[in-house]
Design an enzyme around this catalytic site. Sequence first.
Site, PDB file in Angstrom:
ATOM      1  N   PHE A 145      15.509  19.681  47.318  1.00 18.82           N
ATOM      2  CA  PHE A 145      16.583  18.946  47.156  1.00 18.82           C
ATOM      3  C   PHE A 145      16.358  18.023  48.254  1.00 18.82           C
ATOM      4  O   PHE A 145      16.089  18.206  49.283  1.00 18.82           O
ATOM      5  CB  PHE A 145      17.703  19.834  47.225  1.00 18.82           C
ATOM      6  CG  PHE A 145      19.138  18.814  47.056  1.00 18.82           C
ATOM      7  CD1 PHE A 145      19.490  18.835  45.778  1.00 18.82           C
ATOM      8  CD2 PHE A 145      19.623  18.196  48.034  1.00 18.82           C
ATOM      9  CE1 PHE A 145      20.398  18.134  45.557  1.00 18.82           C
ATOM     10  CE2 PHE A 145      20.804  17.318  47.850  1.00 18.82           C
ATOM     11  CZ  PHE A 145      21.063  17.318  46.490  1.00 18.82           C
ATOM     12  N   VAL A 146      16.435  16.679  47.736  1.00 21.78           N
ATOM     13  CA  VAL A 146      16.121  15.726  48.699  1.00 21.78           C
ATOM     14  C   VAL A 146      17.098  14.793  48.906  1.00 21.78           C
ATOM     15  O   VAL A 146      18.172  14.514  48.108  1.00 21.78           O
ATOM     16  CB  VAL A 146      14.619  14.828  48.170  1.00 21.78           C
ATOM     17  CG1 VAL A 146      13.419  15.723  48.359  1.00 21.78           C
ATOM     18  CG2 VAL A 146      15.047  14.163  46.820  1.00 21.78           C
ATOM     19  N   GLY A 206      23.514   7.012  43.169  1.00 25.68           N
ATOM     20  CA  GLY A 206      22.191   7.150  43.451  1.00 25.68           C
ATOM     21  C   GLY A 206      21.074   6.185  43.517  1.00 25.68           C
ATOM     22  O   GLY A 206      20.362   5.894  44.446  1.00 25.68           O
ATOM     23  N   ASP A 244      15.395  14.697  37.483  1.00 22.42           N
ATOM     24  CA  ASP A 244      15.370  16.394  37.836  1.00 22.42           C
ATOM     25  C   ASP A 244      15.348  17.130  36.292  1.00 22.42           C
ATOM     26  O   ASP A 244      14.561  17.478  35.939  1.00 22.42           O
ATOM     27  CB  ASP A 244      16.381  16.640  38.813  1.00 22.42           C
ATOM     28  CG  ASP A 244      16.653  18.033  39.201  1.00 22.42           C
ATOM     29  OD1 ASP A 244      15.670  18.860  38.886  1.00 22.42           O
ATOM     30  OD2 ASP A 244      17.155  18.174  40.398  1.00 22.42           O
ATOM     31  N   ASP A 274      22.226  11.590  47.880  1.00 26.61           N
ATOM     32  CA  ASP A 274      23.059  12.345  48.583  1.00 26.61           C
ATOM     33  C   ASP A 274      23.110  13.958  48.819  1.00 26.61           C
ATOM     34  O   ASP A 274      22.540  14.383  47.853  1.00 26.61           O
ATOM     35  CB  ASP A 274      24.731  11.940  48.292  1.00 26.61           C
ATOM     36  CG  ASP A 274      24.928  12.503  47.116  1.00 26.61           C
ATOM     37  OD1 ASP A 274      24.303  12.453  46.036  1.00 26.61           O
ATOM     38  OD2 ASP A 274      25.958  13.213  47.210  1.00 26.61           O
ATOM     39  N   ARG A 291      23.044   9.178  52.107  1.00 22.37           N
ATOM     40  CA  ARG A 291      22.547   7.940  51.222  1.00 22.37           C
ATOM     41  C   ARG A 291      21.931   6.820  52.218  1.00 22.37           C
ATOM     42  O   ARG A 291      21.148   6.085  51.657  1.00 22.37           O
ATOM     43  CB  ARG A 291      23.526   7.532  50.079  1.00 22.37           C
ATOM     44  CG  ARG A 291      24.033   8.425  49.275  1.00 22.37           C
ATOM     45  CD  ARG A 291      25.277   7.442  48.177  1.00 22.37           C
ATOM     46  NE  ARG A 291      26.082   8.402  47.551  1.00 22.37           N
ATOM     47  CZ  ARG A 291      25.361   9.015  46.555  1.00 22.37           C
ATOM     48  NH1 ARG A 291      24.341   9.015  45.910  1.00 22.37           N
ATOM     49  NH2 ARG A 291      26.556   9.952  45.875  1.00 22.37           N
TER      50      ARG A 291
HETATM   51  P1  XMP Z   1      19.186  15.230  36.388  1.00 23.21           P
HETATM   52  O1  XMP Z   1      19.159  16.810  36.669  1.00 23.21           O
HETATM   53  O2  XMP Z   1      20.362  15.027  35.690  1.00 23.21           O
HETATM   54  O3  XMP Z   1      19.615  14.545  37.901  1.00 23.21           O
HETATM   55  O4  XMP Z   1      17.919  14.909  35.992  1.00 23.21           O
HETATM   56  C1  XMP Z   1      20.169  13.485  37.944  1.00 23.21           C
HETATM   57  C2  XMP Z   1      21.031  13.171  38.998  1.00 23.21           C
HETATM   58  O5  XMP Z   1      21.109  14.454  39.810  1.00 23.21           O
HETATM   59  C3  XMP Z   1      21.189  14.304  41.118  1.00 23.21           C
HETATM   60  N1  XMP Z   1      20.035  14.793  41.682  1.00 23.21           N
HETATM   61  C4  XMP Z   1      19.683  14.842  43.099  1.00 23.21           C
HETATM   62  N2  XMP Z   1      20.321  14.488  44.086  1.00 23.21           N
HETATM   63  N3  XMP Z   1      18.763  15.319  45.623  1.00 23.21           N
HETATM   64  C5  XMP Z   1      19.710  14.518  45.340  1.00 23.21           C
HETATM   65  O6  XMP Z   1      20.093  14.097  46.233  1.00 23.21           O
HETATM   66  C6  XMP Z   1      17.887  15.889  44.698  1.00 23.21           C
HETATM   67  O7  XMP Z   1      17.075  16.608  44.790  1.00 23.21           O
HETATM   68  C7  XMP Z   1      18.585  15.642  43.063  1.00 23.21           C
HETATM   69  N4  XMP Z   1      18.110  16.029  42.021  1.00 23.21           N
HETATM   70  C8  XMP Z   1      19.227  15.598  41.216  1.00 23.21           C
HETATM   71  C9  XMP Z   1      21.106  12.583  41.330  1.00 23.21           C
HETATM   72  O8  XMP Z   1      22.115  11.948  41.397  1.00 23.21           O
HETATM   73  C10 XMP Z   1      20.361  12.321  39.890  1.00 23.21           C
HETATM   74  O9  XMP Z   1      20.670  10.865  39.606  1.00 23.21           O
END
Ligand code: XMP
Length: 202
Positions: A169-170, A60, A119, A176, A182
């Site tokens: 969710f973005v 990402g 997140d 992605d 992406r």
């Molecule tokens: P955490 O929950 O571990 O998340 O803080 C980190 C990874 O989760 C993915 N992620 C997202 N990917 N849209 C996405 O495309 C979202 O809204 C989203 N929220 C979490 C992402 O890979 C991030 O590095």
Amino acid sequence: MATKEPPLFRDIDRVLIDREAIAARVRAMGAEVAADLQRAIDRHHDPADAQVVLIPILTGALVFTADLIRQMPMMLCLRVVAVSSYPGRSMASKGAKIAGELPQDLAGKHVVIVDDILDTGQTLAVVKRLIQEQGPASVRICVLLRKPESCRKERIDADYSGFDIPDEFVVGYGLDYDGFYRNYPQIAVLRAAATSALESRA
Ligand code: XMP
């Protein structure tokens, strides 16, 4: 004859952050991170000994990192780390684990972990903990996006954050859904029909 819109664009419900806003913010972030690192380097007895390592979390952070480092006019190394955070198609994070090798030579270095989004915080918590165990000179976290604190499952924050966004969710600019979108150049929310179409293909 009307040209057919490619699915990449058709699936987007709305743009949250457009490309101009991203470019301006990334430019400012690059300058800020570089200035802070330079100050840290200048505090070394011999600044020539100081080393800066940026660690983008794949996949990402790829697009963000590519733009960020070109706004950082300083000597730095790039060492990637892959983390699998939510297997399958689900939008809900189910924890994080390192998939592959974490660089093992970070002792004494100034480390900046770069990620697309903070997140739940599980991904960054795992990576930061493993890096700190190596005894770096400093560890900073730099993310493009940050969801509200109520989303966190770990007590962690970013030192640098581009934009605070709502708990949606973005996709785009490296983020992605099911591996797609992406390459969409802005931060956007998908149409519900697009996500359910991808889910029904599973
Ligand atoms: P955490 O929950 O571990 O998340 O803080 C980190 C990874 O989760 C993915 N992620 C997202 N990917 N849209 C996405 O495309 C979202 O809204 C989203 N929220 C979490 C992402 O890979 C991030 O590095």
